[in-house]
Design an enzyme around this catalytic site. Structure first.
Site, mmCIF file in Angstrom:
data_model
loop_
_atom_site.group_PDB
_atom_site.id
_atom_site.type_symbol
_atom_site.label_atom_id
_atom_site.label_comp_id
_atom_site.label_asym_id
_atom_site.label_seq_id
_atom_site.Cartn_x
_atom_site.Cartn_y
_atom_site.Cartn_z
ATOM 1 N N ARG A 36 0.836 -1.219 -0.070
ATOM 2 C CA ARG A 36 -0.099 -0.126 0.129
ATOM 3 C C ARG A 36 0.917 1.155 -0.096
ATOM 4 N NH1 ARG A 36 -4.840 -2.253 3.884
ATOM 5 N NH2 ARG A 36 -6.069 -3.139 2.268
ATOM 6 N N LYS A 202 -20.314 -16.729 -0.500
ATOM 7 C CA LYS A 202 -21.554 -16.476 -0.054
ATOM 8 C C LYS A 202 -22.437 -15.882 -1.238
ATOM 9 C CE LYS A 202 -21.480 -16.406 4.760
ATOM 10 N NZ LYS A 202 -21.448 -15.389 5.763
ATOM 11 N N GLY A 358 -10.991 -8.671 -2.534
ATOM 12 C CA GLY A 358 -10.438 -9.615 -1.469
ATOM 13 C C GLY A 358 -9.574 -10.842 -2.119
ATOM 14 N N GLY A 381 -13.156 -3.581 -0.708
ATOM 15 C CA GLY A 381 -14.683 -3.085 -0.466
ATOM 16 C C GLY A 381 -15.040 -2.202 -1.359
HETATM 17 P P1 AMP Z 1 -15.355 -14.323 -0.616
HETATM 18 O O1 AMP Z 1 -14.773 -13.413 0.266
HETATM 19 O O2 AMP Z 1 -16.724 -14.258 -0.619
HETATM 20 O O3 AMP Z 1 -14.897 -13.964 -2.189
HETATM 21 O O4 AMP Z 1 -15.069 -15.989 -0.547
HETATM 22 C C1 AMP Z 1 -13.897 -16.293 -0.608
HETATM 23 C C2 AMP Z 1 -13.849 -17.673 0.114
HETATM 24 O O5 AMP Z 1 -14.635 -18.528 -0.358
HETATM 25 C C3 AMP Z 1 -12.480 -18.224 0.241
HETATM 26 O O6 AMP Z 1 -11.978 -18.517 1.355
HETATM 27 C C4 AMP Z 1 -12.768 -19.765 -0.264
HETATM 28 O O7 AMP Z 1 -12.129 -20.597 0.456
HETATM 29 C C5 AMP Z 1 -14.249 -19.839 -0.022
HETATM 30 N N1 AMP Z 1 -14.823 -20.735 -1.082
HETATM 31 C C6 AMP Z 1 -14.644 -20.952 -2.463
HETATM 32 N N2 AMP Z 1 -15.235 -21.914 -2.971
HETATM 33 C C7 AMP Z 1 -15.759 -22.696 -1.913
HETATM 34 C C8 AMP Z 1 -16.555 -24.028 -1.564
HETATM 35 N N3 AMP Z 1 -17.070 -24.639 -2.791
HETATM 36 N N4 AMP Z 1 -16.820 -24.157 -0.295
HETATM 37 C C9 AMP Z 1 -16.685 -23.675 0.744
HETATM 38 N N5 AMP Z 1 -15.754 -22.312 0.471
HETATM 39 C C10 AMP Z 1 -15.472 -21.683 -0.735
#
Ligand code: AMP
Length: 399
Positions: A36, A202, A358, A381
């Site tokens: 950064r 999610k 992220g 973010g």
């Molecule tokens: P996000 O911050 O919503 O982009 O989510 C990232 C996280 O999603 C990472 O830590 C991944 O390990 C998790 N992730 C990706 N695919 C899967 C999956 N099939 N099942 C559980 N976690 C997952």
């Protein structure tokens, strides 16, 4: 809007909001990742080269009640000095407003730098307090915002302060300009086909971005844990895979809207499945809509890899947010790597690709693809909110 590169800073004091929120070692307070700080160097150096002086303000960590030694920006002074080269004088003021700060700022000569103490030692910063913003504004002749990572916050130093500088005396720095122009290119000037790759854990975190992309993308690839909520919503068996029961209706709604708008949604045809969420799990493969009980999808499978790569390679604009699987474990990295390779190949063939938010940024860095895509955003973010279609206060304040 005045542009940074055209501005001559000779004889001026530039007050720059930077994002020096770097991770520090808990024991030694040494900087563990200075990206950064490096990201702000081109802006700082241009001003110094013009013969201007620089006053840097930033937050660091999340101090609760006033000053806390572990969050002091003084831990950054010697490294900043090193990054700017031995000849540049770097002063430090142990309060971001107040007499010492004003006095040191007023005595700065061209080519010199003043780093101010943590803005968040004042509650007024996050509250966007006008009086505090006005006090900060007195430190400089020109305001430069180079902190894209906090552009989604209407804080005193990121947005409100701009009211105290007239047009022509407030502008984006080079980092901020780069982020804004990459994001604008994707959302408003994209060549088609435009593929958005959305992954991660999610659905609930990505609803707004999906809704906004339905208005703009030609193709949306959905991978990662969130794909299984979609699979179940369409009547599939997903075993123990991640699922948000309360989002099944949302998933159906997104699919219906996509159909109505002619946007092609691509879900993973097959998955790499595991018998537990563990690096040492037993693995197998299965269609993503027929995962046996006791098993969970932790990465996209070979059929999905092929299909997704084909769509990506035919694209002219690519936005990528979120990994295709649990890429933190080596066993479940393959899908994310295949996607990174396809994005790199499409970029090589002339597509514009932006990786933002992220974990996908962490993945491209980890796999060594950062140089092979058009733009890697530094603002997680902020970039996410931009793609959700929100107006970012830090951008609006200057535009
Ligand atoms: P996000 O911050 O919503 O982009 O989510 C990232 C996280 O999603 C990472 O830590 C991944 O390990 C998790 N992730 C990706 N695919 C899967 C999956 N099939 N099942 C559980 N976690 C997952």
């Amino acid at each position: 809007m005045s542009t940074f590169s055209q501005h001559n800073f000779a004889g001026q004091k530039a007050l720059i909001r930077v994002d020096f929120n770097v991770p520090l070692d808990k024991q030694t307070q040494a900087i563990t990742d200075d990206n950064r700080m490096r990201a702000a160097l081109p802006t700082i150096k241009k001003i110094l080269a013009d013969g201007g002086s620089v006053i840097l303000m930033s937050h660091l960590g999340r101090p609760k009640e006033g000053p806390e030694a572990k969050y002091s920006l003084k831990h950054l002074v010697s490294h900043l000095q090193q990054l700017l080269g031995g000849d540049t004088k770097v002063f430090f003021a142990d309060d971001c407003i107040g007499e010492q700060a004003y006095l040191t700022a007023s005595m700065l000569k061209g080519g010199e730098v003043l780093l101010l103490e943590n803005l968040r030692f004042y509650k007024e910063e996050e509250k966007g307090d006008r009086g505090f913003a006005e006090k900060l504004s007195k430190l400089g002749d020109v305001y430069v915002n180079d902190a894209f990572g906090t552009a989604h916050r209407a804080h005193a130093s990121t947005a409100i302060i701009a009211d105290y500088f007239e047009a022509g005396k407030k502008m984006f720095g080079l980092l901020m300009e780069g982020e804004v122009s990459a994001a604008e290119k994707v959302l408003h000037k994209s060549d088609r086909p435009f593929t958005a790759i959305i992954g991660g854990a999610k659905v609930s975190d990505k609803i707004l971005i999906l809704e906004n992309l339905l208005e703009r993308a030609t193709d949306i690839i959905i991978g990662g844990g969130m794909a299984y909520t979609f699979m179940k919503a369409m009547g599939g068996q997903i075993g123990n895979s991640l699922c948000e029961e309360d989002r099944l209706e949302t998933a159906r709604d997104i699919i219906a809207k996509a159909e109505a708008k002619g946007v092609c949604i691509h879900l993973p045809g097959d998955s790499l499945i595991a018998d537990k969420f563990d690096a040492a799990a037993n693995t197998s493969s299965a269609p993503s809509n027929a995962i046996p009980d006791g098993w969970m999808g932790l990465d996209i499978g070979p059929i999905a890899c092929d299909e997704f790569a084909k769509v990506i390679k035919a694209s002219k604009t690519i936005l990528w947010n979120g990994p295709m699987g649990v890429f933190e474990m080596q066993k479940f990295q393959h899908g994310t790597k295949v996607i990174a390779t396809a994005v790199a190949e499409a970029t090589e063939a002339g597509a514009f690709s932006l990786v933002g938010g992220g974990d996908s940024v962490a993945a491209v860095n980890q796999f060594g693809f950062a140089e092979k895509v058009s733009y890697v955003s530094t603002g997680g973010g902020a970039m996410l909110e931009y793609f959700e279609g929100k107006v970012l206060p830090g951008i609006a304040a200057i535009k």
